[in-house]
Every structure is written in C-alpha cells, then in structure tokens.
Design an enzyme around this catalytic site. Structure first.
Site, mmCIF file in Angstrom:
data_model
loop_
_atom_site.group_PDB
_atom_site.id
_atom_site.type_symbol
_atom_site.label_atom_id
_atom_site.label_comp_id
_atom_site.label_asym_id
_atom_site.label_seq_id
_atom_site.Cartn_x
_atom_site.Cartn_y
_atom_site.Cartn_z
ATOM 1 N N SER A 1 0.840 -1.197 0.000
ATOM 2 C CA SER A 1 0.000 0.000 0.000
ATOM 3 C C SER A 1 0.880 1.253 0.000
ATOM 4 O O SER A 1 1.722 1.393 -0.865
ATOM 5 C CB SER A 1 -0.949 -0.049 1.203
ATOM 6 O OG SER A 1 -2.022 0.852 1.033
ATOM 7 N N ASP B 1 -5.721 -3.588 -2.622
ATOM 8 C CA ASP B 1 -4.715 -3.344 -1.595
ATOM 9 C C ASP B 1 -4.075 -4.615 -1.027
ATOM 10 O O ASP B 1 -4.763 -5.530 -0.582
ATOM 11 C CB ASP B 1 -5.353 -2.545 -0.452
ATOM 12 C CG ASP B 1 -4.330 -1.790 0.369
ATOM 13 O OD1 ASP B 1 -3.439 -2.432 0.942
ATOM 14 O OD2 ASP B 1 -4.419 -0.544 0.426
#
Length: 290
Positions: A55, A163
C-alpha cells in the site's frame, strides 16, 4: 615479518556487510512516518539493499528503490494537491488520478530501479497475495494501494488487484525472499485503530474486511510480519487516522517516525552487529521498538 603482517591484515579484514532489507507496512497517510524513519536511517549511515512494501509502503518503497532520498519524498508529498485528493476519497473511486501523479516520479518499469523491490497486492478473484516485481512501477504501486471500498480494483496483467494489506500488511517475508539477510519492518498499525475511534474511513474499512477476510485478519497479518522480521519499528502514531492528510498531521507523523527510529537506532545497530557475528540472536518477536 611481511608474512606475519599479511596474516594480521587478513585477520582484521572486515567481513562482508549484512544484506539489509526494509519492509514498509501499509497505513495510508501514516506513511509519512516511513519517511521520517528513512531520514533517520540515512543520517545513521544505514542503507538497504532490498525493499518490499504494501500500500503506501509500496509507494515509499518504490521511491526508495528508485533512488529518492527521504527529503526528496517529502517534496513529492508537498507537490500533492490535497484538495483534489480529498475529492477522490469516496466509495469505489478510480485511482487513475494517483497513477498519473506517480508516473512523474516512478516512470518506467521495475527494471529501472536501483534496488530489488517488490510490491504486494491482493487478487480480487481469489483474495490471494500477489507479489509484483515486473511491469510499470506506477501501476504496480497503485494496485497495491487500491483499498476497497474507497477505491476500485486496478487491472494489471488481466487481474483485478486491490490493496495488499489484506494479504500481507508488513511484507517482511517478501523482503527476505528478495535476498535480505536481516529485515527491518515498519509497522504503521494501519488497521488496528483504538476501538473508541469510529471515523468514516474506519467504518468503511471494517465493513470491507468483514466481507473480504475473516475477522481475525488484522491479527494474523500483523503477526505474519513480526514473525519474519529481525527488527520491527513501531512509530507511535496511533492517534492518527489513515486519512489524516492535513499538513499539520502529516508533519507530526513524519516527526514521530523520525524520532522513534532515532531512539531505536543504537538497538538496531546492535541487533545488526549481533546478527553479523552470529551470536546471541534473539527471536524476531523479542526485538521490537515500543
């Protein structure tokens, strides 16, 4: 005498340096603490040979692997149009705006990097970890950061990716797989907010986690990172949200990351030296800041 002197020099010759790796955890705007910690490592003369990130950690990691300094990264953050970014913080927003911005700094593909680097994402089809090591950099780190339900999944090589925090929040094992001997992780505690905090982002994320992963997801993912770390740095940024993008909040998170790394630097050096000597190695779980 010359022979004895030669033998003495051979004996005193420094051993090859430990191959250090850094695993940068997820955490949204809390990633400013990554920059502060990297600044402290730079000042201490500690350099990394392998980088992995998830991320926001993937974004910072790619910049690090590209050759940007912590100060360079701060300037990049300053170039972000916060108002425009805030407009895109809505359910299932398209992350193409972020990818376009990142292309200014992460042009090209993984082959252009100075250091081995890997970004972690999650396959939207089967919810499995995807380790990205090739292709366009900006697209890869954008996919690693596409957290539902805030953002749409990102298409890459025929897969819908989102993610990587859902499958590897602190990718210390991925960093080790790249070739690192000693891995330092940075835990931003992205999804472990205090129970009393009930912000919009927290509620949305909690809902997503409930539908995508088992309830014990948070604990399992963080423990995985700790189990594969030789040292885990934990900046004290629990008072902040992952969406705190005000200038004051980001500056404070940067400072807290910097100060925590500075505070732990002697201990980190000692752990690296002990590892190098092969003596008195501690278990990863026993060597954490905080």
């Amino acid at each position: 005498m010359k022979i004895l002197e030669r033998l003495r020099q051979l004996f005193l010759r420094k051993k090859p340096p430990v191959r250090l790796g850094i695993a940068l955890g997820s955490g949204g705007a809390k990633g400013m603490a990554h920059l502060g910690a990297l600044k402290a490592f730079e000042e201490a003369g500690i350099t990394f040979s392998f980088v992995a990130g998830t991320s926001i950690g993937a974004v910072v990691g790619a910049l690090l692997a590209k050759g940007y300094s912590a100060e360079d990264m701060r300037r990049i953050v300053e170039a972000v149009n916060r108002r425009e970014f805030s407009k895109n913080l809505r359910p299932f927003a398209d992350l193409s705006f972020a990818e376009r911005f990142l292309e200014n700094y992460l042009e090209g593909d993984f082959a252009t990097l100075r250091l081995p680097f890997a970004a972690c994402a999650t396959d939207g089809k089967d919810n499995r970890l995807v380790v990205l090591r090739k292709g366009k950099l900006a697209r890869a780190v954008t996919a690693s950061s596409a957290i539902p339900p805030l953002f749409k999944a990102v298409e890459l090589d025929g897969r819908e990716l989102y993610d990587g925090a859902f499958t590897n929040a602190i990718p210390t094992d991925v960093c080790r797989a790249l070739g690192a001997e000693f891995v330092i992780g940075i835990d931003l505690a992205a999804f472990s907010r205090p129970e009393e905090e009930k912000g919009r982002f927290t509620r949305l994320l909690g809902s997503a986690l409930t539908h995508i992963q088992p309830v014990h997801y948070t604990k399992d993912q963080r423990e995985r990172g700790y189990q594969n770390a030789d040292y885990m740095l934990r900046p004290p940024i629990g008072a902040f949200r992952s969406t705190d993008i005000s200038e004051a909040a980001m500056e404070e998170m940067y400072t807290l990351g910097y100060e925590e790394a500075k505070r732990c630097m002697e201990e980190i050096r000692g752990a690296i030296q002990s590892f190098s000597k092969g003596k008195n190695a501690k278990k990863p779980s026993e060597k954490n800041s905080g």
